[in-house]
Design an enzyme around this catalytic site. Structure first.
Site, mmCIF file in Angstrom:
data_model
loop_
_atom_site.group_PDB
_atom_site.id
_atom_site.type_symbol
_atom_site.label_atom_id
_atom_site.label_comp_id
_atom_site.label_asym_id
_atom_site.label_seq_id
_atom_site.Cartn_x
_atom_site.Cartn_y
_atom_site.Cartn_z
ATOM 1 N N LEU A 7 0.849 -1.181 0.000
ATOM 2 C CA LEU A 7 0.000 0.000 0.000
ATOM 3 C C LEU A 7 0.891 1.239 0.000
ATOM 4 C CD1 LEU A 7 -2.649 -1.050 2.674
ATOM 5 C CD2 LEU A 7 -2.875 -1.115 0.192
ATOM 6 N N ASN A 9 0.493 4.102 1.223
ATOM 7 C CA ASN A 9 0.556 4.835 2.488
ATOM 8 C C ASN A 9 1.054 4.001 3.658
ATOM 9 O OD1 ASN A 9 -0.379 7.198 1.293
ATOM 10 N ND2 ASN A 9 -2.501 6.589 1.551
ATOM 11 N N CYS A 10 1.486 2.779 3.409
ATOM 12 C CA CYS A 10 1.981 1.901 4.475
ATOM 13 C C CYS A 10 3.419 2.306 4.846
ATOM 14 C CB CYS A 10 1.933 0.455 3.989
ATOM 15 S SG CYS A 10 2.773 -0.719 5.065
ATOM 16 N N ASP A 11 3.657 2.552 6.122
ATOM 17 C CA ASP A 11 4.997 2.959 6.571
ATOM 18 C C ASP A 11 6.053 1.910 6.231
ATOM 19 O OD1 ASP A 11 4.102 5.380 7.579
ATOM 20 O OD2 ASP A 11 3.842 4.605 9.620
ATOM 21 N N ARG A 14 6.818 2.004 2.506
ATOM 22 C CA ARG A 14 7.653 3.168 2.163
ATOM 23 C C ARG A 14 9.095 2.948 2.607
ATOM 24 N NH1 ARG A 14 3.052 6.968 3.814
ATOM 25 N NH2 ARG A 14 4.136 6.989 5.803
#
Length: 114
Positions: A7, A9-11, A14
């Site tokens: 995803l 927006n997944c930390d 990223r």
């Protein structure tokens, strides 16, 4: 070519993307929520890594499911559930020529470097 599924927006995703770039490892990123994911891909991952390794039962998506949906969290039902709700898939999922790894810990990083 390495494919990374996750995803945007997944930390952890990223962090993994930054690490891959810093290591000079080429990859294609697929956002499973935005781009979607085929049930056949989820099934292949589950066969390779195992449903328990792939299904995220700790996240808010799992907690938001009805008891009826949660009861599908085993076997083929789990695969369909993850395809329908991609946020249920633990992230990231790495696919290198059919060899699947889930997560981004030391073991996965060593595998990515090999």
């Amino acid at each position: 070519m390495l494919k990374m599924y996750g995803l945007k927006n997944c930390d952890t995703c990223r962090k993994a993307m930054r690490w891959l770039e810093s290591e000079g490892i080429a990859f294609d990123f697929v956002d499973v929520r935005k781009d979607g994911i085929a049930e056949s891909d989820v099934s292949r991952w589950a066969k390779s890594a195992g449903v328990d390794q792939l299904l995220n039962r700790r996240g808010t998506t799992w907690r938001g499911l009805s008891d009826a949906d949660k009861s599908k969290g085993e076997g083929a039902g789990a695969v369909a559930l993850m395809a329908e709700h991609p946020a249920l898939i633990k992230r990231p999922v790495f696919d290198r020529a059919g060899d699947i790894r889930v997560g981004f810990k030391d073991a996965e990083q060593a595998w990515l470097k090999s």
